[in-house]
Design an enzyme around this catalytic site. Sequence first.
Site, PDB file in Angstrom:
ATOM      1  N   ARG A  15      -0.121  -2.196  -2.239  1.00 39.28           N
ATOM      2  CA  ARG A  15      -0.184  -3.544  -2.780  1.00 39.28           C
ATOM      3  C   ARG A  15       1.008  -3.724  -3.722  1.00 39.28           C
ATOM      4  NH1 ARG A  15      -4.675  -5.640  -7.236  1.00 39.28           N
ATOM      5  NH2 ARG A  15      -3.060  -5.056  -8.716  1.00 39.28           N
TER       6      ARG A  15
ATOM      7  N   TYR B 204      -0.607 -10.336 -14.417  1.00 41.24           N
ATOM      8  CA  TYR B 204      -1.698  -9.406 -14.088  1.00 41.24           C
ATOM      9  C   TYR B 204      -1.231  -8.373 -13.060  1.00 41.24           C
ATOM     10  CZ  TYR B 204      -1.787 -11.936  -9.752  1.00 41.24           C
ATOM     11  OH  TYR B 204      -1.403 -12.466  -8.549  1.00 41.24           O
TER      12      TYR B 204
ATOM     13  N   ASP C  55      -2.177  -9.549  -4.247  1.00 45.19           N
ATOM     14  CA  ASP C  55      -3.344 -10.156  -4.893  1.00 45.19           C
ATOM     15  C   ASP C  55      -2.903 -11.390  -5.684  1.00 45.19           C
ATOM     16  OD1 ASP C  55      -5.681 -10.708  -6.246  1.00 45.19           O
ATOM     17  OD2 ASP C  55      -5.902  -8.722  -7.156  1.00 45.19           O
TER      18      ASP C  55
ATOM     19  N   HIS D  90      -5.103 -13.217  -7.352  1.00 46.82           N
ATOM     20  CA  HIS D  90      -6.037 -13.213  -8.486  1.00 46.82           C
ATOM     21  C   HIS D  90      -6.632 -14.583  -8.818  1.00 46.82           C
ATOM     22  CE1 HIS D  90      -7.745 -10.969 -11.951  1.00 46.82           C
ATOM     23  NE2 HIS D  90      -7.464  -9.926 -11.193  1.00 46.82           N
TER      24      HIS D  90
ATOM     25  N   GLU E  86      -4.966 -11.488  -1.107  1.00 42.57           N
ATOM     26  CA  GLU E  86      -6.266 -11.347  -1.779  1.00 42.57           C
ATOM     27  C   GLU E  86      -6.520 -12.485  -2.763  1.00 42.57           C
ATOM     28  OE1 GLU E  86      -6.591  -7.479  -3.507  1.00 42.57           O
ATOM     29  OE2 GLU E  86      -7.979  -8.136  -5.063  1.00 42.57           O
TER      30      GLU E  86
ATOM     31  N   GLU F 183     -14.228  -9.605  -4.717  1.00 38.43           N
ATOM     32  CA  GLU F 183     -14.443  -8.609  -5.775  1.00 38.43           C
ATOM     33  C   GLU F 183     -15.377  -9.132  -6.858  1.00 38.43           C
ATOM     34  OE1 GLU F 183     -10.273  -7.995  -6.898  1.00 38.43           O
ATOM     35  OE2 GLU F 183     -10.680  -8.927  -8.827  1.00 38.43           O
TER      36      GLU F 183
ATOM     37  N   ARG G 151     -14.562  -8.061   0.081  1.00 41.95           N
ATOM     38  CA  ARG G 151     -14.186  -7.095  -0.956  1.00 41.95           C
ATOM     39  C   ARG G 151     -15.285  -6.784  -1.965  1.00 41.95           C
ATOM     40  NH1 ARG G 151     -10.110  -5.026  -2.769  1.00 41.95           N
ATOM     41  NH2 ARG G 151     -10.007  -5.949  -4.836  1.00 41.95           N
TER      42      ARG G 151
ATOM     43  N   GLU H 268      -9.949  -0.017  -1.895  1.00 43.35           N
ATOM     44  CA  GLU H 268      -9.081  -0.006  -3.071  1.00 43.35           C
ATOM     45  C   GLU H 268      -9.380   1.240  -3.891  1.00 43.35           C
ATOM     46  OE1 GLU H 268      -9.586  -3.207  -5.898  1.00 43.35           O
ATOM     47  OE2 GLU H 268      -7.631  -2.790  -6.796  1.00 43.35           O
TER      48      GLU H 268
ATOM     49  N   TRP I 269      -8.034 -16.527 -14.888  1.00 46.11           N
ATOM     50  CA  TRP I 269      -7.210 -15.316 -15.078  1.00 46.11           C
ATOM     51  C   TRP I 269      -7.217 -14.454 -13.849  1.00 46.11           C
ATOM     52  CZ3 TRP I 269      -8.158  -9.963 -15.058  1.00 46.11           C
ATOM     53  CH2 TRP I 269      -6.991  -9.198 -15.360  1.00 46.11           C
TER      54      TRP I 269
HETATM   55  C1  GCO Z   1      -8.129  -5.707  -8.209  1.00 46.13           C
HETATM   56  C2  GCO Z   1      -8.565  -6.561  -9.312  1.00 46.13           C
HETATM   57  C3  GCO Z   1      -8.771  -5.937 -10.627  1.00 46.13           C
HETATM   58  C4  GCO Z   1      -9.484  -6.853 -11.606  1.00 46.13           C
HETATM   59  C5  GCO Z   1     -10.314  -6.032 -12.519  1.00 46.13           C
HETATM   60  C6  GCO Z   1     -11.047  -6.837 -13.550  1.00 46.13           C
HETATM   61  O1  GCO Z   1      -7.793  -6.247  -7.180  1.00 46.13           O
HETATM   62  O2  GCO Z   1      -8.172  -4.507  -8.368  1.00 46.13           O
HETATM   63  O3  GCO Z   1      -8.161  -7.853  -9.192  1.00 46.13           O
HETATM   64  O4  GCO Z   1      -7.653  -5.304 -11.161  1.00 46.13           O
HETATM   65  O5  GCO Z   1      -8.569  -7.636 -12.314  1.00 46.13           O
HETATM   66  O6  GCO Z   1     -11.225  -5.313 -11.759  1.00 46.13           O
HETATM   67  O7  GCO Z   1     -11.894  -6.003 -14.272  1.00 46.13           O
HETATM   68 MG    MG Z   2      -8.093  -8.256  -7.039  1.00 47.60          MG
END
Ligand code: GCO
Ligand code: MG
Length: 403
Positions: A147, A159, A211, A213, A237, A263, A284, A340, A403
């Site tokens: 990734r 992030y 990702d 996010h 993602e 997630e 996910r 992951e 976020w």
């Molecule tokens: C990922 C995620 C994480 C989240 C985290 C928040 O794809 O691994 O987006 O990094 O930001 O799990 O607690």
């Molecule tokens: Mg993620």
Amino acid sequence: MKIVEADVIVTCPGRNYVTLKLTTDDGIVGYGDATLNGRELAVSAYLTEHVVPLLIGRDANRINDTWQYLYRGAYWRRGPVTMTAIGAVDIALWDIQGKALGRPVYQLLGGAARDGVMIYGHASGATIDETVADAARFLEAGYLAVRVQAKIPGLDATYGIRTGSGLTYEPAVGDLPAEEVWDTAAYLDFAPRLVAATRDQLGFGFHLLHDAHHRLTPLEAGRLGKSLEPYRMFWLEDATPAEDQAAFRLIRQHTVTPLAVGEVFNSIWDCQALIGERLIDYIRTAVPHAGGITHCRRIFDYADLYGVRSGSHGPGDVSPIGIAAALHLDLSIPNFGIQEYMDHLEPASEVFTPSYHYADGLLHLTDAPGLGVAFDESAARRYPYQRRYLPVNRLRDGSMHDW
Ligand code: GCO
Ligand code: MG
């Protein structure tokens, strides 16, 4: 085989983890991961106050009944806190069952359907060049999938970027949440260049992931997906905020870049339309956050009907116990996609000793009974809980953003 003791242990070896420990009358101990990043004590209190009294005296063999009892028996059900608590109980019961029978959990799920579990590395950097060089390091170490995330020019923080030399990162910080600034236009200009440079320099011989996010609108996501098509992504993602399942209909109309989401989901109902309407390619859900092995197995079975594969969430905020639970499921299901995985920050290895190990781009399980993760309670007690928050995001004008 009755449950006679249930303890919740909160520890912070590098970051916070919540572990549920169940003990049976014949002395078998099982562990479940109850960690919910930034909301750890909510799950700990839910377990201690509301679940532990229901567990004492229960038959540890009745995993399905216990799951149904905790889910259907909670009038106020679902949600991350409840489902993580149920997940921890479920994972601990599978661990106990494996230990009682002397077999690894994947064997109880029908045995291995593959030799190992493909994972992806998390390449990142302050620039595109740094990120591509980081991705190259993962490929040299044998990773089959990487990734890529990089700092967006003009923004102070982005992030998904590691700091320091390790292979992992922890976005949660102490005291109060860090405030970051987000600029979608800058991101949409930058992300295709990052992906293009990665393919240009490293080629197409590996799976490439990215990702977003949860930060885009459906049209922005469609545009990004379309611009990434020449680079043949493994997945894009979390393009849009995940709770809006209908948004994916719009994204799907505009791009054939494969989509992954889930997630932040906790139950099969969260992804019912996404899977049933074939709006995504990878689901996910994290095993500890979505009701444990029992419930995630149902999600993946349902997904298999529609050609959707698994891609379980497994960042550093899932403890080695939660990762092991995911790996046992990954190894056994027909529609496994990818897992992951991030190394855990030190000194987590003083507390958790997993028996899974990395080789040639895959994580491998042994035939250790149960989940195969040892937990050192006295080491855990050396690292008391510390309050930490994930960051929050604002646009340049100060408006709150996802976020
Ligand atoms: C990922 C995620 C994480 C989240 C985290 C928040 O794809 O691994 O987006 O990094 O930001 O799990 O607690
Ligand atoms: Mg993620």
